[in-house]
Scaffold this active site. Structure first.
Site, PDB file in Angstrom:
ATOM      1  N   ASP A 122       4.670 -13.914 -31.148  1.00 49.95           N
ATOM      2  CA  ASP A 122       4.236 -15.289 -30.900  1.00 49.95           C
ATOM      3  C   ASP A 122       5.001 -16.298 -31.743  1.00 49.95           C
ATOM      4  OD1 ASP A 122       2.480 -17.197 -29.627  1.00 49.95           O
ATOM      5  OD2 ASP A 122       1.372 -17.348 -31.504  1.00 49.95           O
ATOM      6  N   GLN A 169       4.518 -15.853 -21.979  1.00 49.38           N
ATOM      7  CA  GLN A 169       3.500 -16.776 -22.497  1.00 49.38           C
ATOM      8  C   GLN A 169       3.598 -18.117 -21.788  1.00 49.38           C
ATOM      9  OE1 GLN A 169       3.363 -19.065 -26.585  1.00 49.38           O
ATOM     10  NE2 GLN A 169       2.546 -17.008 -26.943  1.00 49.38           N
ATOM     11  N   SER A 219      -0.560 -22.313 -27.439  1.00 51.66           N
ATOM     12  CA  SER A 219      -0.506 -21.230 -26.454  1.00 51.66           C
ATOM     13  C   SER A 219      -1.762 -21.224 -25.599  1.00 51.66           C
ATOM     14  CB  SER A 219      -0.358 -19.881 -27.158  1.00 51.66           C
ATOM     15  OG  SER A 219       0.752 -19.871 -28.019  1.00 51.66           O
TER      16      SER A 219
END
Length: 310
Positions: A223, A295, A245
Site C-alpha cells: 500500500d 487498488q 484508499s
C-alpha cells in the site's frame, strides 16, 4: 523460497529483527478469532496507514487456518477512516474450510464500528502444468541506486535538485517507515506517465520463517506510495488535498522473502470521477512474479498556482 542473492541478508547476526514482525504484525490474542493490533508508523495525514490494516487483518486470518495452506488472494474495503489514537480489533469469521481452499472474513473495528472488511482465500499447494507470467522489466539493481534517505540528503544539499525532482523531503518520516525504498525513476515536473518503479524490502531481518508472515509483510508494503501513482501525470498542474484508499486486492503467485529486495512496478490505467485505479506487480530479483496488486482510491485535487514566466 527464493535463494539469497548478492546484497541480500543471509544472517541475522548484527541485524535487528524486522519491526514489522516484532511489533506491527504481532497481534495480541483476546479470544478465539479475536485480536488487537497496535500502531507503529502513522502518516502525516494522521490517518492509519492502510497497509498496516491490510497486513494485520491477514495475520489474524492466517492464524485461523492450518499450516499446510497459504493465502493466494485477498480483497479488502476501507469503509471508515482509522483512528491512530486507539488500537484496532480484528474479528475473524471462518467462512469456509474446504479440502483445497479455505476462506476467512475479517472485520477491523474501532469505537464499535467497522473501519475495514476483508476476505482472504487460502489454498493447499497444488502442482499445475499450466504456467506463464509477464516478463520483469529490465532495470538497474538496487545496489546501483540511492536509498530514499540518501536521495533526500542529496536534494537538501542541492536546491536545483529540489526543483528538478519534487520528492517529499521529509528525512525523519522516511526513517520511521519500517520499509526500505530505492526509486528506479525519479519523478520529474511535467511527467506524463502514470507509472513508477522502485525496489522495496522490509527493514531488518525476517529470515526464511513462515511464508504466511512474508505475505503479511508484503501486504503492508503493497500500500506504500501505491495510489500516488495515479497523480504522477497531474502533480505539476494540481495539488492533492485529499487522497485515501477505497479498496485493495492482492494475488500471491510464488514464494518470496519480504526482507529481500523486490521490484514494485506500479501503473495507473485510469483516473476520473475523483477516483484513481492503480495496478502493481512485485517481482523477485530472479524475475519471478511474486504478487499482483490492485487498488482504487479517492483523489481530490485543487488547481496548482503556476509561476508566471513573464
Amino acid at each position: 523460497m527464493s535463494p539469497p542473492l548478492d546484497g541480500e541478508r543471509r544472517d541475522p547476526s548484527g541485524d535487528l529483527r524486522s519491526v514489522l514482525v516484532t511489533s506491527v504484525l504481532n497481534l495480541e490474542p483476546l479470544d478465539e478469532d479475536l485480536y488487537r493490533g497496535r500502531h507503529y508508523w502513522v502518516p502525516t495525514t494522521q490517518r492509519l496507514f492502510g497497509g498496516q490494516i491490510v497486513g494485520q487483518a491477514l495475520v489474524a486470518a492466517a492464524k485461523s487456518v492450518s499450516e499446510d495452506v497459504h493465502v493466494h488472494s485477498l480483497h479488502c474495503y476501507f469503509v471508515r477512516a482509522g483512528d491512530p489514537k486507539v488500537p484496532v480489533l480484528y474479528q475473524v469469521e471462518r467462512t469456509r474450510t474446504g479440502a483445497s481452499f479455505s476462506v476467512r472474513s475479517v472485520k477491523a473495528v474501532q469505537h464499535g464500528k467497522a473501519i475495514f472488511i476483508c476476505q482472504a482465500s487460502f489454498q493447499k499447494t497444488q502442482p499445475s502444468p499450466i504456467q506463464h507470467q509477464f516478463s520483469m522489466p529490465s532495470i538497474p539493481p538496487p545496489e546501483e541506486l540511492l536509498s530514499y534517505e540518501e536521495l533526500i540528503d542529496k536534494c537538501l544539499r542541492d536546491p536545483e535538485l529540489q526543483k528538478k525532482y519534487p520528492i517529499g523531503l521529509n528525512r525523519i518520516a522516511a526513517q520511521e517507515v519500517p520499509i526500505e525504498i530505492k526509486l528506479v525513476d525519479l519523478p520529474r515536473p511535467g511527467q506524463q506517465k502514470a507509472k513508477q518503479m522502485f525496489w522495496v524490502r522490509a527493514r531488518g531481518y525476517i529470515g526464511e520463517g513462515d511464508m504466511k508472515m512474508h505475505c503479511c509483510v508484503a501486504a503492508y508494503i503493497s500500500d506504500y506510495a501505491f495510489l500516488g501513482t495515479a497523480i504522477l501525470p497531474h502533480r505539476h498542474y494540481h495539488r492533492v488535498r485529499f487522497m485515501v484508499s477505497l479498496d485493495h486486492s492482492m494475488w500471491f503467485h510464488a514464494p518470496f522473502r519480504a526482507d529481500h529486495w523486490m521490484l514494485y512496478e506500479c501503473e495507473s490505467p485510469w483516473a476520473g470521477g475523483s477516483r484513481g485505479l492503480v495496478h502493481g506487480r512485485l517481482w523477485r530479483r530472479d524475475g519471478v512474479l511474486a504478487v499482483t496488486c490492485a487498488q482504487e482510491g479517492v483523489i481530490r485535487v485543487k488547481q496548482q498556482e503556476l509561476e508566471s514566466k513573464l
